[in-house]
Design a protein around this motif. Sequence first.
Motif: not given
Length: 432
Positions: A55-59, A164-166, A169-174, A240-244
């Motif tokens: 469920n964590s696309y960001v990973l 961001a996962l835990i 928070t927005s990855i882009g702003y981080l 997105t950061p993942t696509e980036g």
Amino acid sequence: MPVSPFALCIITIVVLGALGLPIGHSMIVASVFYLLLSGLDLGTAAEQILNGLFNSYVLLAIPLFILAADLMNIGSLTDRLLQFCLVLVGRFRGGLGHVNVVANMIFAGMSGSAIADAVGIGRIIIGMMTKDGRYPVAYAGAITASAAIIGPIIPPSIPMVLYALISDTSIGYLFLGGFVPGVMLGGVFMVMNSIIARRRNYPVEPPIPLGEIPKITMRAFPALMLPVILLFGIYGGVMTPTEGAAAAAFYALLASTLIYRAVTWKQLYGAILTSGRATTSIGMLIAGALVFNYVVTIENVPASLAKVLTGLHPSAGGFLLIVNILLLVLGCLLEGSTILLVIVPIFIPTAKALGIDLVHFGVVVVVNIMIGLLTPPYGLLLFVLANMTKQPLVAIVREAALFILAALMVLGVITLFPDTILWLPRLIGYKG
């Protein structure tokens, strides 16, 4: 009085870790042991891992950034970037030290990993610095290790993806929040290198002829475009950061194979294998943290700690000081990802209760963890560079001491002045 299941869980993690079992495996075993003692469904462990990972696309960004870094290391991108940096700052006293720092700042916009930066740039720049005895080997290793911590602070950043996962928070702003602290670290490291170079009379590199500068710049141009494409793509809303991360890996492959033609099939296979191993290692750590954090949540540890701390009525600054001290101490003993995935989630509810911005908090945490890579006895970068240079660990630590002090000064500034982190995100539209 009988020992609680949670206490036995913690003891199990410590014992298994001391016996040499990877920390991710230790957390999984200890958490299953806790579920057994508590009479809960053992299948919950597998459920937490699967839900957390799927469920964590960001990973997905993590293996892709690792692959991008490995592809850049096997291609000739690093060589070309170092030549370009030599044009920029090589003419000053201690020039190759400056080249080391600037190259890490540029490389930081591509890999997101301190170890990848140290290995990728380190082999080449240390050879350049120590040729004909121009710089002591230990100093070359120390400044390489120090400069490598900039990698996960200037975007993109694998530790920030984990944060961001835990913290949701927005990855882009981080990513944006890490830019100014990363540049500040680069600046103080260059100042420190200048002071040391003057005191020790390190050499000035011969200036590169003006006619060569356009040629060197053009050779490095495709490599320099990678961070530009990545960051403009993310902040321009194109990806997105993942696509980036996927775009970064694809561009690194394209540049290494088609543009520079510097990669063989054997090297490509080796890079994929290396990135796969690194991803598996991080993946097991994340899996262990997902299960253990479920145990911590059941025990209500974050809420209990938040209640205790808020009951003490600390100021936001006082809380950040406590967190900084704890993380710096833990950084001497534990691996950074473990701290980020297991320890930091406990502090987040208190940070929220005290009104601390989570982007500011996240960048401060990541800088802390990066400094931990340089602090003995566990400092992972110290071991990597000691092994690479065949120097005693003590020699690397001694030479790195002033750079660690400089990094602590930057940590103090960004902790006391949140705008050093939040200025750029707010410029883009962040409301925090």
